[in-house]
Design an enzyme around this catalytic site. Sequence first.
Site, PDB file in Angstrom:
ATOM      1  N   HIS A 114      38.924  43.947  38.856  1.00  0.00           N
ATOM      2  CA  HIS A 114      38.184  42.879  38.186  1.00  0.00           C
ATOM      3  C   HIS A 114      36.840  42.649  38.871  1.00  0.00           C
ATOM      4  O   HIS A 114      35.798  42.564  38.212  1.00  0.00           O
ATOM      5  CB  HIS A 114      39.001  41.583  38.214  1.00  0.00           C
ATOM      6  CG  HIS A 114      40.048  41.481  37.155  1.00  0.00           C
ATOM      7  ND1 HIS A 114      41.097  42.363  37.078  1.00  0.00           N
ATOM      8  CD2 HIS A 114      40.217  40.580  36.138  1.00  0.00           C
ATOM      9  CE1 HIS A 114      41.880  42.013  36.048  1.00  0.00           C
ATOM     10  NE2 HIS A 114      41.359  40.950  35.463  1.00  0.00           N
ATOM     11  N   HIS A 167      45.847  39.900  43.939  1.00  0.00           N
ATOM     12  CA  HIS A 167      45.116  40.532  45.035  1.00  0.00           C
ATOM     13  C   HIS A 167      45.118  39.660  46.284  1.00  0.00           C
ATOM     14  O   HIS A 167      45.237  38.431  46.199  1.00  0.00           O
ATOM     15  CB  HIS A 167      43.661  40.810  44.641  1.00  0.00           C
ATOM     16  CG  HIS A 167      43.488  41.884  43.633  1.00  0.00           C
ATOM     17  ND1 HIS A 167      43.753  43.212  43.899  1.00  0.00           N
ATOM     18  CD2 HIS A 167      43.074  41.841  42.336  1.00  0.00           C
ATOM     19  CE1 HIS A 167      43.514  43.929  42.818  1.00  0.00           C
ATOM     20  NE2 HIS A 167      43.114  43.126  41.856  1.00  0.00           N
TER      21      HIS A 167
END
Length: 283
Positions: A114, A167
Amino acid sequence: MDALHIAGIHFAEALQSGPPWLEKFWISVTSLADPKSIFTVCFPLAYFLDRKVGVSVLWIGLVSEWLNVVLKWFLFGERPFWWVHESGLASRELVTLRQFPVSCETGPGSPSGHCMITGAALWPLVTALTTLVSRRSRSLAAKLSPFTAYALLLLAVGLSRVFVLAHFPHQVVGGILAGAALGWGLQARALAACTSGFFVAIALALLLSSLALRSLLIAAGIDIDWSIRLATKWCSDPAWLRLDTRPFASVCRDAGVPTVPRCVLHPPPGFALGCAHRPWLLA
C-alpha cells in the site's frame, strides 16, 4: 528482529485503543489506498488532467507493484495478525488486538505494498501539481501544499496498515521510503510513445520473469506459499481471507496493465472519452 516485531505489536495495541470513530477512519483509508486503486482511480484522474502525467502514474505504479512482489518473495516479511500467535507472544502476555475484514492478507508483509505503490505512483502527480501551483502562487505554503498532502496521505496509509494488523511499523516505513525513491527515480523515465508491440513485449516479460523467478525459488527449496498457510491458520474468520493479495495475483494484474497505454496513447479513430491532451498542467 523480534524486538521490532514486539514494538510493532505494542504500537498496534496503542492505535487500536483509540476512540471508536477512528476505527472506521483507518479501515476506510486502508481500503481506499489499495494498490488496485492506482490503476482504477488514480490513473484515470491523472490522465484526465494531463496525458503524460497519467501515463507516468500508470507505469510507475506498474513497476513499483512488480518490484514489491519480488521484494516480498525474498524478504519473507511476517504480518502482525499471525506473528503474534506464531511467536508465542499472545500466550506469554496479554495482547489485546482485534482483526478486521481487511486484516487477513495472504502475501508476505515486507515491504508494505500500500505504502510503496501509492508513494511511487502518486509522485508524478504531486510534482506536476507542485509545478502548477508554483507558477500561480508565490506563497511558500501553497507551493509546499501538494507534497504536504502527499506526506500526510502516506502517513495515514501507514498507520492504517498497522491498525488493521496487516503490517509492522518498520515494513510501513520501508514501503514509504522505497515508494518515494522509485517515484523520484522513475518519473524521468516514464514512457512517452511506444508501439503496440512494445507493450505486448513488456506484458510478456513481466509475466515470464515472474514465472521464472517463482520456479527458481521452488527449485531452491523455498516455500513461497508459507504466508498463505499462516494467514489461513490465524485469520479470525475464514471469510476474511484475501487470496487476491497473494504476490502472484499482483503479477497477473501487472501483466495486463501494459496494454492500457496502447489504448490511451494510440486510440483508434473516433475514440473519444474526453481525454484530450491538456498542456495547462505541465506547460
